[in-house]
Design a protein around this motif. Structure first.
Motif, PDB file in Angstrom:
ATOM      1  N   LEU A   1      14.010   3.583  -5.798  1.00 28.06           N
ATOM      2  CA  LEU A   1      12.988   4.036  -5.235  1.00 28.06           C
ATOM      3  C   LEU A   1      13.020   5.177  -4.243  1.00 28.06           C
ATOM      4  O   LEU A   1      14.029   4.733  -3.238  1.00 28.06           O
ATOM      5  CB  LEU A   1      12.061   3.157  -4.585  1.00 28.06           C
ATOM      6  N   PHE A   2      12.863   6.678  -4.253  1.00 30.69           N
ATOM      7  CA  PHE A   2      12.937   7.389  -3.412  1.00 30.69           C
ATOM      8  C   PHE A   2      11.992   7.574  -2.656  1.00 30.69           C
ATOM      9  O   PHE A   2      10.855   8.080  -3.163  1.00 30.69           O
ATOM     10  CB  PHE A   2      13.464   8.584  -4.100  1.00 30.69           C
ATOM     11  N   LEU A   3      11.948   7.271  -1.237  1.00 32.25           N
ATOM     12  CA  LEU A   3      10.820   7.550  -0.357  1.00 32.25           C
ATOM     13  C   LEU A   3      11.215   8.626   0.500  1.00 32.25           C
ATOM     14  O   LEU A   3      11.755   8.417   1.636  1.00 32.25           O
ATOM     15  CB  LEU A   3      10.928   6.090   0.429  1.00 32.25           C
ATOM     16  N   ASP A   4      10.464   9.758   0.356  1.00 27.17           N
ATOM     17  CA  ASP A   4      10.512  10.980   1.083  1.00 27.17           C
ATOM     18  C   ASP A   4       9.712  10.986   2.502  1.00 27.17           C
ATOM     19  O   ASP A   4       8.730  10.403   2.356  1.00 27.17           O
ATOM     20  CB  ASP A   4      10.358  12.288   0.350  1.00 27.17           C
ATOM     21  N   GLU A   5      10.213  11.720   3.320  1.00 29.62           N
ATOM     22  CA  GLU A   5       9.351  11.633   4.681  1.00 29.62           C
ATOM     23  C   GLU A   5       9.010  10.647   5.320  1.00 29.62           C
ATOM     24  O   GLU A   5       7.757  10.147   5.685  1.00 29.62           O
ATOM     25  CB  GLU A   5       8.106  12.536   4.361  1.00 29.62           C
ATOM     26  N   ILE A   6       9.875   9.435   5.190  1.00 34.04           N
ATOM     27  CA  ILE A   6       9.962   8.169   5.884  1.00 34.04           C
ATOM     28  C   ILE A   6       9.399   8.065   7.147  1.00 34.04           C
ATOM     29  O   ILE A   6       8.816   7.336   7.513  1.00 34.04           O
ATOM     30  CB  ILE A   6      11.125   7.347   5.701  1.00 34.04           C
ATOM     31  N   GLU A   7       9.647   9.093   7.946  1.00 32.20           N
ATOM     32  CA  GLU A   7       9.213   9.070   9.347  1.00 32.20           C
ATOM     33  C   GLU A   7       7.645   9.174   9.667  1.00 32.20           C
ATOM     34  O   GLU A   7       6.860   8.875  10.583  1.00 32.20           O
ATOM     35  CB  GLU A   7       9.770  10.341  10.046  1.00 32.20           C
ATOM     36  N   SER A   8       6.956   9.592   8.435  1.00 32.28           N
ATOM     37  CA  SER A   8       5.397   9.741   8.557  1.00 32.28           C
ATOM     38  C   SER A   8       4.705   8.457   8.472  1.00 32.28           C
ATOM     39  O   SER A   8       3.450   8.491   8.577  1.00 32.28           O
ATOM     40  CB  SER A   8       4.959  10.682   7.406  1.00 32.28           C
ATOM     41  N   MET A   9       5.353   7.164   8.111  1.00 32.96           N
ATOM     42  CA  MET A   9       4.898   6.011   7.900  1.00 32.96           C
ATOM     43  C   MET A   9       4.340   5.602   9.042  1.00 32.96           C
ATOM     44  O   MET A   9       4.999   5.617  10.050  1.00 32.96           O
ATOM     45  CB  MET A   9       5.857   5.023   7.222  1.00 32.96           C
ATOM     46  N   SER A  10       3.312   4.968   8.945  1.00 33.95           N
ATOM     47  CA  SER A  10       2.642   3.971  10.055  1.00 33.95           C
ATOM     48  C   SER A  10       3.454   3.014  10.497  1.00 33.95           C
ATOM     49  O   SER A  10       4.311   2.264   9.781  1.00 33.95           O
ATOM     50  CB  SER A  10       1.227   3.659   9.905  1.00 33.95           C
ATOM     51  N   LEU A  11       3.523   2.433  11.552  1.00 35.97           N
ATOM     52  CA  LEU A  11       4.119   1.572  12.050  1.00 35.97           C
ATOM     53  C   LEU A  11       3.828   0.089  11.684  1.00 35.97           C
ATOM     54  O   LEU A  11       4.812  -0.749  11.336  1.00 35.97           O
ATOM     55  CB  LEU A  11       4.148   1.229  13.705  1.00 35.97           C
ATOM     56  N   ASP A  12       2.789  -0.390  11.099  1.00 35.63           N
ATOM     57  CA  ASP A  12       2.379  -1.427  10.227  1.00 35.63           C
ATOM     58  C   ASP A  12       3.174  -1.165   8.873  1.00 35.63           C
ATOM     59  O   ASP A  12       3.439  -2.186   8.635  1.00 35.63           O
ATOM     60  CB  ASP A  12       0.861  -1.320   9.944  1.00 35.63           C
ATOM     61  N   VAL A  13       2.856  -0.282   8.247  1.00 35.54           N
ATOM     62  CA  VAL A  13       3.656  -0.103   7.019  1.00 35.54           C
ATOM     63  C   VAL A  13       5.412  -0.266   7.139  1.00 35.54           C
ATOM     64  O   VAL A  13       5.950  -0.759   6.234  1.00 35.54           O
ATOM     65  CB  VAL A  13       3.327   1.099   6.530  1.00 35.54           C
TER      66      VAL A  13
END
Length: 463
Positions: free
Chosen positions: A244-256
């Motif tokens: 699984l490639f998860l790009d722009e991980i910095e945009s995830m909310s703290l809950d996620v």
């Protein structure tokens, strides 16, 4: 289930007394043995990189030795199989050797005959696997060079790191600016790994609405929320057995981020609205264009998730740090575009090469690829020459005069363009230009250039 790679000999014989005697002979010789009473299911438990040999009786109930040989060689024709029989059947021995058996032993046989044959077969197996590994490494290196074009020291280092990490199970964090090629690196890691036959699932976390991101990633059960009428398999579960490639991980909310941390630690996923924990066999490759450590210090990213992801970081150098890779990449993309559009290829003129070298490439490889496409279509090579703060562009030399003068001007332009980029020492400048330091000193004197004029150079010029 797979037979452990520490096992050197799989011994199959339905006679318990003979099986015990042969096992004892091999065990006393220091070999690791797996004795079995039947051949059923053995082929499915041996991987192609298993380093051992198989010794099997021929006449057995169920699957006999010749059938086992056929099954084993269907998945790996180079696996040594030694067949034994007590019936003195010469035609059977001929049939076995024609079918690819490594050796044929007629019972009763001396112990040293068995040991000698097994040891020779193990030596052959090691040689076969070493050759395979070498061929695979050369193939992977060639494939990486084709995907990640460039000969700058930073790109050579990146390809080495990818080659080393691809075969591992480690999750990876890719660091790179927009357009630098983060997904290309992620796909290379997947395709060169043992998961290459599994799914590669790419998702841009920054492009997902906050209201659907958890459902997209983790899935949901019917009734989990308004509008959830049927079960949905999330991206993590869909990637099971792959990457699984998860790009722009910095945009995830703290809950996620909390849920992602748990998934990375426990390798299980729980769909929204469900109670079942689903085991996962996945590799997670995350990518970011931000400094996650800084984001963690500012409270925008969980520090524990950052440390969990930062085990195997890969930094993709921006194009402005890669020297003449820009020219190599540009020609590569331009030739591809010419072929795609059925147009004759165009050669770069010296002034155009200088323009490409002095450009700061804020959009990195993506911007360069678009420029190469326009060039291949015969459009003007017009670039936005604004450079990032602290990285001013070098002036374009006017190319005129005879061939010798044009070569001199072009060389001076290339060195001046590289001088305009940040370099901590003459050594790093020479590496970027691909020439020895002594040669660089000579050329700086010849063209009236000085490393000290570079406002970014902080180290002694003689470094």
């Amino acid at each position: 289930m797979t037979i452990d790679n520490r096992i050197e000999v799989v011994l199959i014989d339905d006679d318990p007394h003979l099986r015990q005697a042969l096992s004892q002979t091999l065990d006393l010789a220091g070999l690791k043995i797996l004795p079995l009473a039947e051949a059923k299911g053995v082929a499915g438990q041996l991987s192609r990189d298993w380093p051992g040999v198989v010794v099997s009786d021929i006449r057995m109930p169920g699957i006999d030795g010749l059938e086992l040989l056929s099954e084993l060689h269907a998945q790996d024709p180079e696996l040594p199989v030694l067949l034994i029989t007590g019936h003195g059947d010469v035609p059977l021995a001929v049939q076995a050797m024609r079918a690819g058996a490594y050796d044929f032993l007629e019972k009763p046989f001396p112990s040293d005959h068995l040991l000698d044959s097994v040891r020779r077969a193990l030596a052959l197996r090691r040689l076969v696997l070493d050759n395979r590994s070498l061929r695979l490494a050369l193939s992977d290196r060639h494939e990486l060079s084709a995907r990640l074009v460039g000969q700058s020291p930073s790109m050579l280092r990146l390809r080495e790191q990818i080659g080393a990490l691809a075969a591992t199970r480690a999750d990876v964090l890719i660091l790179g600016e927009t357009g630098a090629g983060k997904e290309v690196v992620a796909r290379a890691l997947h395709d060169l790994s043992g998961r290459r036959n599994g799914p590669f699932v790419a998702i841009n976390a920054g492009a997902l609405a906050e209201s659907v991101v958890e459902s997209e990633l983790f899935g949901h059960e019917p009734g989990a929320f308004t509008g959830a009428q049927k079960r949905r398999i999330g991206k993590f579960e869909f990637a099971n057995g792959g990457t699984l490639f998860l790009d722009e991980i910095e945009s995830m909310s703290l809950d996620v981020q909390v849920k992602l941390l748990r998934l990375l630690q426990e390798r299980v996923v729980e769909r929204l609205g469900g109670n079942q924990q689903i085991p996962l066999d996945i590799r997670v490759i995350a990518a970011t264009k931000e400094d996650l450590r800084q984001a963690a210090d500012q409270g925008r990213f969980r520090a524990d998730l950052y440390y969990r992801l930062n085990v195997a970081p890969l930094r993709i150098p921006p194009l402005r740090e890669r020297g003449e890779d820009a020219l190599m990449l540009f020609q590569h993309f331009a030739d591809e575009a010419s072929t795609r559009h059925g147009l004759p290829p165009h050669a770069l003129q010296p002034a155009q090469r200088a323009l490409l070298l002095r450009h700061s490439w804020p959009g990195n490889v993506r911007e360069l690829q678009n420029a190469a496409e326009r060039f291949a279509l015969g459009l003007e090579l017009a670039l936005d020459n604004s450079a990032p703060e602290g990285n001013p562009g070098a002036p374009i030399a006017v190319v005129s005069g005879g061939l010798s003068e044009q070569v001199e001007n072009f060389e001076k332009t290339l060195i001046a363009a590289e001088l305009a980029r940040p370099h901590s020492s003459v050594r790093s400048l020479a590496e970027a230009l691909g020439i020895p330091r002594k040669t660089l000193h000579d050329k700086l004197r010849k063209h009236g250039l000085n490393f000290g004029d570079n406002s970014h150079g902080t180290a002694d010029e003689t470094d």
